[in-house]
Design a protein around this motif. Structure first.
Motif, PDB file in Angstrom:
ATOM      1  N   VAL A   1       0.785  -1.324  -0.088  1.00 12.04           N
ATOM      2  CA  VAL A   1      -0.143   0.081  -0.008  1.00 12.04           C
ATOM      3  C   VAL A   1       0.932   1.228  -0.044  1.00 12.04           C
ATOM      4  CG1 VAL A   1      -1.964  -1.083   1.259  1.00 12.04           C
ATOM      5  CG2 VAL A   1      -0.171  -0.064   2.582  1.00 12.04           C
ATOM      6  N   GLU A   2       0.268   2.380  -0.229  1.00 15.28           N
ATOM      7  CA  GLU A   2       0.963   3.630  -0.259  1.00 15.28           C
ATOM      8  C   GLU A   2       1.448   4.183   1.066  1.00 15.28           C
ATOM      9  OE1 GLU A   2      -0.288   6.871  -2.452  1.00 15.28           O
ATOM     10  OE2 GLU A   2      -1.787   5.687  -3.876  1.00 15.28           O
ATOM     11  N   GLY A   3       0.582   4.156   2.114  1.00 15.18           N
ATOM     12  CA  GLY A   3       1.192   4.873   3.190  1.00 15.18           C
ATOM     13  C   GLY A   3       0.453   4.044   4.485  1.00 15.18           C
ATOM     14  N   GLN A   4       0.839   4.547   5.640  1.00 16.19           N
ATOM     15  CA  GLN A   4       0.559   4.087   6.993  1.00 16.19           C
ATOM     16  C   GLN A   4      -1.109   4.204   7.320  1.00 16.19           C
ATOM     17  OE1 GLN A   4       2.584   2.580   9.286  1.00 16.19           O
ATOM     18  NE2 GLN A   4       0.684   1.886  10.274  1.00 16.19           N
ATOM     19  N   GLU A   5      -1.651   5.213   6.742  1.00 20.72           N
ATOM     20  CA  GLU A   5      -3.086   5.218   6.931  1.00 20.72           C
ATOM     21  C   GLU A   5      -3.842   4.111   6.045  1.00 20.72           C
ATOM     22  OE1 GLU A   5      -1.938   8.431   3.824  1.00 20.72           O
ATOM     23  OE2 GLU A   5      -0.955   7.377   5.452  1.00 20.72           O
ATOM     24  N   ASP A   6      -3.375   3.803   4.933  1.00 16.62           N
ATOM     25  CA  ASP A   6      -3.854   2.792   4.060  1.00 16.62           C
ATOM     26  C   ASP A   6      -3.766   1.327   4.913  1.00 16.62           C
ATOM     27  OD1 ASP A   6      -4.012   4.575   2.056  1.00 16.62           O
ATOM     28  OD2 ASP A   6      -2.181   4.000   1.408  1.00 16.62           O
ATOM     29  N   LYS A   7      -2.642   0.987   5.538  1.00 14.71           N
ATOM     30  CA  LYS A   7      -2.362  -0.071   6.314  1.00 14.71           C
ATOM     31  C   LYS A   7      -3.350  -0.115   7.544  1.00 14.71           C
ATOM     32  CE  LYS A   7       1.215  -2.650   8.760  1.00 14.71           C
ATOM     33  NZ  LYS A   7       2.796  -2.831   8.789  1.00 14.71           N
ATOM     34  N   ASP A   8      -3.466   1.118   8.241  1.00 13.65           N
ATOM     35  CA  ASP A   8      -4.067   0.943   9.260  1.00 13.65           C
ATOM     36  C   ASP A   8      -5.559   0.884   9.071  1.00 13.65           C
ATOM     37  OD1 ASP A   8      -1.917   1.687  10.889  1.00 13.65           O
ATOM     38  OD2 ASP A   8      -2.505   3.916  10.914  1.00 13.65           O
ATOM     39  N   LEU A   9      -6.100   1.182   7.974  1.00 16.07           N
ATOM     40  CA  LEU A   9      -7.422   1.119   7.698  1.00 16.07           C
ATOM     41  C   LEU A   9      -7.844  -0.390   7.249  1.00 16.07           C
ATOM     42  CD1 LEU A   9     -10.351   2.156   7.111  1.00 16.07           C
ATOM     43  CD2 LEU A   9      -9.810   2.757   4.589  1.00 16.07           C
ATOM     44  N   LEU A  10      -6.868  -0.896   6.553  1.00 16.96           N
ATOM     45  CA  LEU A  10      -7.266  -2.433   6.038  1.00 16.96           C
ATOM     46  C   LEU A  10      -6.956  -3.370   7.313  1.00 16.96           C
ATOM     47  CD1 LEU A  10      -5.043  -2.475   2.965  1.00 16.96           C
ATOM     48  CD2 LEU A  10      -7.519  -2.397   3.144  1.00 16.96           C
ATOM     49  N   ILE A  11      -6.245  -2.938   8.469  1.00 20.89           N
ATOM     50  CA  ILE A  11      -6.270  -3.754   9.557  1.00 20.89           C
ATOM     51  C   ILE A  11      -7.237  -3.667  10.326  1.00 20.89           C
ATOM     52  CG2 ILE A  11      -4.913  -4.093  11.508  1.00 20.89           C
ATOM     53  CD1 ILE A  11      -2.127  -3.467  10.306  1.00 20.89           C
ATOM     54  N   SER A  12      -7.806  -2.391  10.585  1.00 24.31           N
ATOM     55  CA  SER A  12      -8.883  -2.305  11.411  1.00 24.31           C
ATOM     56  C   SER A  12     -10.077  -2.886  10.909  1.00 24.31           C
ATOM     57  CB  SER A  12      -9.307  -0.620  11.188  1.00 24.31           C
ATOM     58  OG  SER A  12      -8.294  -0.021  12.344  1.00 24.31           O
ATOM     59  N   LEU A  13     -10.251  -2.879   9.620  1.00 28.51           N
ATOM     60  CA  LEU A  13     -11.573  -3.406   8.960  1.00 28.51           C
ATOM     61  C   LEU A  13     -11.383  -4.994   8.999  1.00 28.51           C
ATOM     62  CD1 LEU A  13     -12.075  -1.049   5.879  1.00 28.51           C
ATOM     63  CD2 LEU A  13     -13.860  -1.563   7.735  1.00 28.51           C
ATOM     64  N   MET A  14     -10.122  -5.635   8.666  1.00 32.30           N
ATOM     65  CA  MET A  14      -9.978  -6.886   8.771  1.00 32.30           C
ATOM     66  C   MET A  14     -10.170  -7.337  10.017  1.00 32.30           C
ATOM     67  SD  MET A  14      -6.837  -7.484   5.978  1.00 32.30           S
ATOM     68  CE  MET A  14      -7.144  -7.284   4.264  1.00 32.30           C
ATOM     69  N   LYS A  15      -9.682  -6.979  11.097  1.00 28.11           N
ATOM     70  CA  LYS A  15      -9.903  -7.217  12.450  1.00 28.11           C
ATOM     71  C   LYS A  15     -11.428  -7.305  12.773  1.00 28.11           C
ATOM     72  CE  LYS A  15      -5.913  -5.816  14.967  1.00 28.11           C
ATOM     73  NZ  LYS A  15      -5.337  -4.767  16.137  1.00 28.11           N
TER      74      LYS A  15
ATOM     75  N   ASN B   1       0.489  -9.890   5.750  1.00 32.47           N
ATOM     76  CA  ASN B   1       1.510  -8.891   5.813  1.00 32.47           C
ATOM     77  C   ASN B   1       1.370  -7.525   4.900  1.00 32.47           C
ATOM     78  OD1 ASN B   1       4.211  -8.034   6.988  1.00 32.47           O
ATOM     79  ND2 ASN B   1       5.298  -8.641   4.997  1.00 32.47           N
ATOM     80  N   ILE B   2       1.670  -6.538   5.569  1.00 29.51           N
ATOM     81  CA  ILE B   2       1.328  -5.264   4.640  1.00 29.51           C
ATOM     82  C   ILE B   2       2.479  -4.241   4.827  1.00 29.51           C
ATOM     83  CG2 ILE B   2      -0.138  -3.225   4.461  1.00 29.51           C
ATOM     84  CD1 ILE B   2      -2.711  -4.480   5.876  1.00 29.51           C
ATOM     85  N   LEU B   3       2.920  -4.211   3.755  1.00 30.77           N
ATOM     86  CA  LEU B   3       4.106  -3.622   3.269  1.00 30.77           C
ATOM     87  C   LEU B   3       3.848  -1.918   2.830  1.00 30.77           C
ATOM     88  CD1 LEU B   3       5.904  -6.043   0.988  1.00 30.77           C
ATOM     89  CD2 LEU B   3       6.143  -5.691   3.518  1.00 30.77           C
TER      90      LEU B   3
ATOM     91  N   LEU C   1       0.412  -8.549  -3.605  1.00 32.26           N
ATOM     92  CA  LEU C   1      -0.609  -7.707  -4.301  1.00 32.26           C
ATOM     93  C   LEU C   1      -0.405  -6.298  -3.919  1.00 32.26           C
ATOM     94  CD1 LEU C   1      -3.462  -7.755  -5.623  1.00 32.26           C
ATOM     95  CD2 LEU C   1      -4.311  -7.764  -3.164  1.00 32.26           C
ATOM     96  N   ALA C   2      -0.299  -5.533  -5.007  1.00 37.73           N
ATOM     97  CA  ALA C   2       0.001  -4.134  -5.135  1.00 37.73           C
ATOM     98  C   ALA C   2      -1.414  -3.525  -5.169  1.00 37.73           C
ATOM     99  CB  ALA C   2       1.016  -3.647  -6.173  1.00 37.73           C
ATOM    100  N   LEU C   3      -2.042  -2.730  -4.101  1.00 38.27           N
ATOM    101  CA  LEU C   3      -3.041  -2.017  -4.152  1.00 38.27           C
ATOM    102  C   LEU C   3      -2.987  -0.746  -4.501  1.00 38.27           C
ATOM    103  CD1 LEU C   3      -5.987  -2.967  -3.382  1.00 38.27           C
ATOM    104  CD2 LEU C   3      -5.545  -1.993  -1.119  1.00 38.27           C
ATOM    105  N   PHE C   4      -3.997  -0.044  -5.529  1.00 36.40           N
ATOM    106  CA  PHE C   4      -3.900   1.196  -6.145  1.00 36.40           C
ATOM    107  C   PHE C   4      -5.258   1.816  -5.938  1.00 36.40           C
ATOM    108  CE2 PHE C   4      -0.868  -1.375  -8.627  1.00 36.40           C
ATOM    109  CZ  PHE C   4       0.184  -0.762  -8.734  1.00 36.40           C
TER     110      PHE C   4
ATOM    111  N   GLU D   1     -10.632   6.820  -4.768  1.00 33.39           N
ATOM    112  CA  GLU D   1      -9.548   6.841  -3.708  1.00 33.39           C
ATOM    113  C   GLU D   1      -9.846   6.109  -2.485  1.00 33.39           C
ATOM    114  OE1 GLU D   1      -8.699  11.163  -3.199  1.00 33.39           O
ATOM    115  OE2 GLU D   1      -8.012  10.836  -5.296  1.00 33.39           O
ATOM    116  N   LEU D   2      -8.801   5.935  -1.768  1.00 38.16           N
ATOM    117  CA  LEU D   2      -8.846   5.080  -0.434  1.00 38.16           C
ATOM    118  C   LEU D   2     -10.388   5.714   0.350  1.00 38.16           C
ATOM    119  CD1 LEU D   2      -8.038   3.205   1.725  1.00 38.16           C
ATOM    120  CD2 LEU D   2      -6.770   4.802   2.828  1.00 38.16           C
ATOM    121  N   GLU D   3     -10.556   6.983   0.629  1.00 38.40           N
ATOM    122  CA  GLU D   3     -11.599   7.570   1.344  1.00 38.40           C
ATOM    123  C   GLU D   3     -13.016   7.052   0.694  1.00 38.40           C
ATOM    124  OE1 GLU D   3      -7.949   9.632   1.937  1.00 38.40           O
ATOM    125  OE2 GLU D   3      -9.046   9.324   0.216  1.00 38.40           O
ATOM    126  N   ASP D   4     -13.079   6.528  -0.586  1.00 36.52           N
ATOM    127  CA  ASP D   4     -14.450   6.066  -1.305  1.00 36.52           C
ATOM    128  C   ASP D   4     -14.648   4.759  -0.848  1.00 36.52           C
ATOM    129  OD1 ASP D   4     -15.227   8.363  -3.173  1.00 36.52           O
ATOM    130  OD2 ASP D   4     -12.787   8.271  -3.678  1.00 36.52           O
TER     131      ASP D   4
END
Length: 586
Positions: free
Chosen positions: A382-396, A404-406, A435-438, A478-481
């Motif tokens: 993912v692009e940034g920390q906020e992307d990683k945080d959102l995915l982790i919160s939702l998956m939890k 593993n999120i890079l 998997l590269a997320l755009f 975008e991510l916010e959508d």
């Protein structure tokens, strides 16, 4: 080394409002910190200081956002102030530079003193040009044309090619042929010396055989006039296939960069100041260690300033010359454009004891754990920390196993980061999957199209666009959508209440599905609705980076304490997409 920077002050440069850095006693200075806190901006300010010319000053980029956009024509100024000490005599030079633009006209003023003696602008420029060379190597740029140009201009061009203008081209080409004949002798010596340095750097790296490589400088097949030569000469890393440098792994290219650093240091009579943005970028662990060791050795002769996210470049036992940059956000109102609010980002240096600094660095950047660099069998990029945080919160929340999120640090860094992962995995017994997320904004689409058909030897890569919460896949998503609108608007509401703004009305929120707004990015829609409900107040631009970070953090907090069953019933595509990307290679 004759001179040393002992203090550097910045006022109103990009994200930096006021900053003072006083380097320690050694010549190797490290700057660390999270993304978007101003580390690279500090290096760019230094580059501007040592090259104070109009063409090097870009007001649109260099003036802080809150001034260039906020003042709207009032005029503005950047101030850079350096204190430089002559090591033998202890004599100090204090040089202050001011960069301004008023009504489209750029101006630069220089003031300085040598001890108590005032210096003229001409004397200041002569002092900087005569005694210093400053190189900035940015993280996303592994190409090295500037360094090659320096070698060519100073060691090849002076050998016999004159600078005549207006002569017949045939006469110039005859002179050019004579020049090439003389130059080839000098080139062979340069090749031998660079190859010797390069092989020495690779000797202790187990995964690379130094005997397989040598450096080669090639002249172009077609010969033009003198002023084009330095741009035409091709610098090639030679292997058995004699492929061009850009076909090599990024790690090898970075090692060539170190070879050139050593070469330039050994040849110039000036003080060379190297500013290297994330020198660890794309290097495997073994080369990171080797590079750090060699940079320390080179810093005995020249000042070297680096930014880094790698624990290999931070000596926790001695942090006297390590600076931890932090970012703060401050809500500001435009002074010239009535009714517009945004978050101003400020760059600061953490102040505390050596122990507190060490703990802060370990806490913020994972030194000791080093988890940011571990590659697992399956990874999401993912692009940034906020992307990683959102995915982790939702998956939890949905009890989806978290992969593993890079973090690449921006979509423009995806190509280099994937090459780094590929190099890093060269000795693994399995082939990791990434998997590269755009985002589907213009920048995301550009990188997606560039990478979707690219193959790697050591990793398997797939590319995927983010979707909208309702399953939409049109452009400009975008991510916010992807965020549930109820949670996003709740986060927006918290900010509006804090700033005593009117809330976005329910009737206005329903307009999101109207044809006029359906394909509009949600942050553009929110900005427009907020403006419509607060016509008597300053406008808030929710596309501002600070606003995005605030919304991301607030939404993650809401997810962590919200039962998502009802939202999942309304918008099942969010959970489906999360399961899909978590099992892409399953």
């Amino acid at each position: 080394m004759k001179y040393k920077i002992v203090e550097f002050n910045i006022t109103n440069y990009r994200s930096i409002s006021i900053l003072k850095v006083t380097p320690g006693s050694n010549n190797f200075m490290t700057i660390c910190g999270s993304n978007n806190v101003g580390k690279t901006n500090f290096l760019r300010a230094l580059r501007l200081f040592f090259n104070p010319e109009v063409e090097n000053f870009d007001a649109e980029s260099d003036i802080p956002y809150h001034i260039s956009e906020g003042s709207r024509g009032q005029g503005y100024a950047i101030t850079l102030k350096g204190r430089i000490r002559e090591l033998e005599s202890g004599q100090e030079y204090i040089i202050t530079q001011s960069f301004t633009e008023k009504l489209g006209v750029k101006e630069i003023s220089l003031k300085g003193k040598k001890g108590t003696e005032n210096l003229t602008e001409k004397e200041i420029r002569t002092f900087l040009q005569k005694n210093f060379k400053f190189f900035l190597v940015e993280a996303s740029n592994v190409n090295i044309p500037k360094l090659v140009s320096e070698i060519v201009n100073e060691e090849i061009l002076p050998l016999g090619l004159d600078q005549r203008r207006g002569r017949d081209q045939k006469d110039s080409l005859e002179k050019l042929n004579e020049f090439i004949s003389q130059s080839k002798i000098a080139v062979e010596k340069i090749e031998l010396q660079l190859t010797k340095i390069f092989k020495g750097l690779l000797q202790n790296v187990d995964s690379i055989d130094s005997n397989d490589w040598k450096l080669k400088i090639k002249f172009p097949e077609y010969l033009y006039l003198r002023e084009a030569i330095s741009n035409m000469i091709e610098f090639t890393l030679f292997d058995t296939n004699e492929r061009k440098l850009e076909t090599k792994g990024s790690g090898i290219q970075r090692t060539i960069l170190l070879s050139l650093i050593q070469y330039v240091n050994s040849k110039t009579r000036k003080d060379v100041i190297w500013a290297i943005d994330e020198p660890e970028a794309f290097l495997q662990a073994g080369l990171q260690k080797s590079l750090y060791s060699n940079l320390l050795e080179q810093s005995e002769k020249n000042q070297i300033i680096i930014t880094t996210h790698s624990h290999f470049f931070i000596n926790v036992d001695d942090l006297s010359n390590t600076f931890l940059f932090e970012g703060t956000k401050e809500l500001k109102e435009y002074s010239r454009k009535a009714g517009f609010l945004f978050y101003k980002l400020n760059t600061n240096i953490f102040v505390g004891s050596a122990f507190e600094k060490a703990q802060k660095i370990k806490e913020n950047f994972g030194i000791g754990r080093n988890d940011s660099w571990e590659i697992m069998p399956f990874n999401i990029l993912v692009e940034g920390q906020e992307d990683k945080d959102l995915l982790i919160s939702l998956m939890k929340a949905f009890q989806i196993p978290i992969p593993n999120i890079l973090i690449a640090g921006g979509v423009n860094k995806y190509p280099g980061y994937l090459q780094f992962v590929n190099d890093y995995c060269s000795e693994l017994e399995y082939k990791p999957k990434v998997l590269a997320l755009f985002d589907k904004d213009p920048a995301g689409r550009s990188e997606y199209n560039s990478l979707r058909s690219k193959t790697y030897r050591n990793i398997e890569v797939k590319c995927e666009y983010i979707i909208r919460y309702d399953g939409g896949t049109h452009n400009d998503i975008e991510l916010e959508d992807f965020i549930y609108p109820e949670l996003l608007f709740k986060a927006v509401g918290k900010l509006l209440r804090k700033e005593k703004f009117n809330q976005i009305k329910a009737a206005d929120r329903r307009k999101r599905t109207f044809p006029a707004y359906d394909r509009k990015p949600v942050l553009d829609f929110i900005t427009e609705m907020c403006r419509a409900n607060n016509e008597d107040k300053a406008e808030i631009n929710f596309n501002n980076l600070g606003m995005k970070l605030f919304l991301s953090k607030t939404v993650c907090n809401e997810i962590d304490k919200t039962d998502l069953k009802e939202l999942n019933t309304l918008y099942p595509n969010v959970k489906v997409f999360l399961k899909q990307i978590a099992t892409t290679f399953g």
